[in-house]
Design a protein around this motif. Structure first.
Motif, PDB file in Angstrom:
ATOM      1  N   GLU A  67      -0.661   2.152 -11.250  1.00 42.09           N
ATOM      2  CA  GLU A  67      -0.902   3.286 -12.146  1.00 42.09           C
ATOM      3  C   GLU A  67       0.217   4.320 -12.063  1.00 42.09           C
ATOM      4  O   GLU A  67       0.478   5.026 -13.035  1.00 42.09           O
ATOM      5  N   ARG A 104      -8.587  -8.774  -3.440  1.00 44.72           N
ATOM      6  CA  ARG A 104      -9.843  -8.017  -3.358  1.00 44.72           C
ATOM      7  C   ARG A 104     -10.455  -8.078  -1.970  1.00 44.72           C
ATOM      8  O   ARG A 104     -11.168  -7.164  -1.563  1.00 44.72           O
ATOM      9  N   GLN A 145       0.366  -5.848 -12.179  1.00 48.42           N
ATOM     10  CA  GLN A 145      -0.537  -5.989 -11.041  1.00 48.42           C
ATOM     11  C   GLN A 145      -1.188  -7.360 -11.109  1.00 48.42           C
ATOM     12  O   GLN A 145      -1.678  -7.770 -12.162  1.00 48.42           O
ATOM     13  N   TYR A 168       0.852  -1.192   0.000  1.00 46.87           N
ATOM     14  CA  TYR A 168       0.000   0.000   0.000  1.00 46.87           C
ATOM     15  C   TYR A 168       0.884   1.237   0.000  1.00 46.87           C
ATOM     16  O   TYR A 168       2.025   1.193   0.449  1.00 46.87           O
ATOM     17  N   ARG A 171      -3.734  -1.152  -7.400  1.00 47.01           N
ATOM     18  CA  ARG A 171      -4.002  -0.409  -8.639  1.00 47.01           C
ATOM     19  C   ARG A 171      -3.402   0.993  -8.561  1.00 47.01           C
ATOM     20  O   ARG A 171      -2.824   1.480  -9.528  1.00 47.01           O
ATOM     21  N   ALA A 172      -3.514   1.639  -7.420  1.00 49.51           N
ATOM     22  CA  ALA A 172      -2.962   2.990  -7.268  1.00 49.51           C
ATOM     23  C   ALA A 172      -1.443   2.977  -7.459  1.00 49.51           C
ATOM     24  O   ALA A 172      -0.897   3.856  -8.125  1.00 49.51           O
ATOM     25  N   ASP A 228      -5.755  -3.794  -0.277  1.00 54.81           N
ATOM     26  CA  ASP A 228      -6.516  -4.514  -1.290  1.00 54.81           C
ATOM     27  C   ASP A 228      -6.129  -4.149  -2.715  1.00 54.81           C
ATOM     28  O   ASP A 228      -5.142  -3.461  -2.959  1.00 54.81           O
ATOM     29  N   ASP A 229      -6.930  -4.623  -3.657  1.00 59.76           N
ATOM     30  CA  ASP A 229      -6.644  -4.419  -5.078  1.00 59.76           C
ATOM     31  C   ASP A 229      -6.656  -2.933  -5.455  1.00 59.76           C
ATOM     32  O   ASP A 229      -5.946  -2.537  -6.376  1.00 59.76           O
ATOM     33  N   ARG A 230      -7.400  -2.109  -4.757  1.00 61.98           N
ATOM     34  CA  ARG A 230      -7.389  -0.673  -5.045  1.00 61.98           C
ATOM     35  C   ARG A 230      -6.040  -0.057  -4.675  1.00 61.98           C
ATOM     36  O   ARG A 230      -5.529   0.801  -5.389  1.00 61.98           O
ATOM     37  N   GLN A 231      -5.466  -0.517  -3.568  1.00 60.81           N
ATOM     38  CA  GLN A 231      -4.120  -0.065  -3.194  1.00 60.81           C
ATOM     39  C   GLN A 231      -3.124  -0.501  -4.270  1.00 60.81           C
ATOM     40  O   GLN A 231      -2.275   0.281  -4.701  1.00 60.81           O
ATOM     41  N   ASN A 274      -2.077  -8.013  -4.790  1.00 63.97           N
ATOM     42  CA  ASN A 274      -3.060  -7.611  -3.781  1.00 63.97           C
ATOM     43  C   ASN A 274      -4.296  -8.482  -3.913  1.00 63.97           C
ATOM     44  O   ASN A 274      -4.506  -9.133  -4.927  1.00 63.97           O
ATOM     45  N   ILE A 299      -4.098  -9.596  -9.094  1.00 63.88           N
ATOM     46  CA  ILE A 299      -5.199  -9.495  -8.136  1.00 63.88           C
ATOM     47  C   ILE A 299      -5.693 -10.899  -7.820  1.00 63.88           C
ATOM     48  O   ILE A 299      -5.995 -11.677  -8.726  1.00 63.88           O
TER      49      ILE A 299
END
Length: 178
Positions: free
Chosen positions: A146, A130, A152, A96, A142-143, A137-140, A128, A154
């Motif tokens: 990017e 979900r 990445q 993260y 993805r950030a 998680d996967d949003r961390q 990461n 998942i």
């Protein structure tokens, strides 16, 4: 091609939890010189004071592979930003770059030089889940992906091990390391 692998445990952990001992054994069998330091001050001491100690304890070169779990993965971002060489691979598991939950996160920097991070690693992987109960998680993932590029991955595997989740092996990581 072998080299050196440095495996960083997560917050409130040590090198002998979850899949870390298994990975050490796998990499040693493959000819890697493996370091698995114990850093009790990880994510306790502010990164501005903690990072210089970590950097002083290790050497990094083009044959170095870095693996970090949770807080250890967050530490890898600071390491990659501040080293003066390009390492072969970095694998951030349940990593993260912003607060994933309500806990204090002294391992995080206020901001990151993503170009420097990307410039100091040949291949970077963000693994990461979900359904990570700690918010890593996967949003961390993805950030970070990017901003730094790389790959990445998942999964739906929780936190990839912690006190409530047995995770004794992690074959995916072994396969990713060249």
């Amino acid at each position: 091609m072998t080299g050196k692998a440095i495996i960083f445990h997560g917050t409130d952990a040590h090198p002998d939890v979850v899949w870390l001992p298994w990975l050490r054994e796998q990499l040693t069998k493959r000819g890697y010189a493996v370091e698995a330091p114990h850093y009790p001050a990880l994510n306790v001491e502010p990164i501005s004071r903690f990072l210089p100690k970590v950097l002083a304890n290790h050497t990094f070169d083009e044959n170095t592979v870095l693996i970090g779990h949770s807080g250890g993965a967050a530490l890898l971002l600071a390491i990659l930003q501040h080293i003066d060489t390009t390492v072969r691979q970095a694998i951030l598991v349940a990593g993260y770059s912003t607060k994933p939950n309500t806990n204090d996160e002294p391992v995080l920097q206020d901001d990151y030089d993503w170009a420097a991070i990307r410039g100091h690693v040949r291949d970077i992987y963000f693994i990461n889940s979900r359904n990570d109960p700690s918010g890593c998680d996967d949003r961390q993932g993805r950030a970070m992906f990017e901003r730094a590029g790389g790959t990445q991955i998942i999964r739906d595997d929780g936190h990839f091990g912690d006190e409530n989740q047995a995770y004794p092996t992690f074959p995916l990581i072994d396969r990713l390391i060249d």
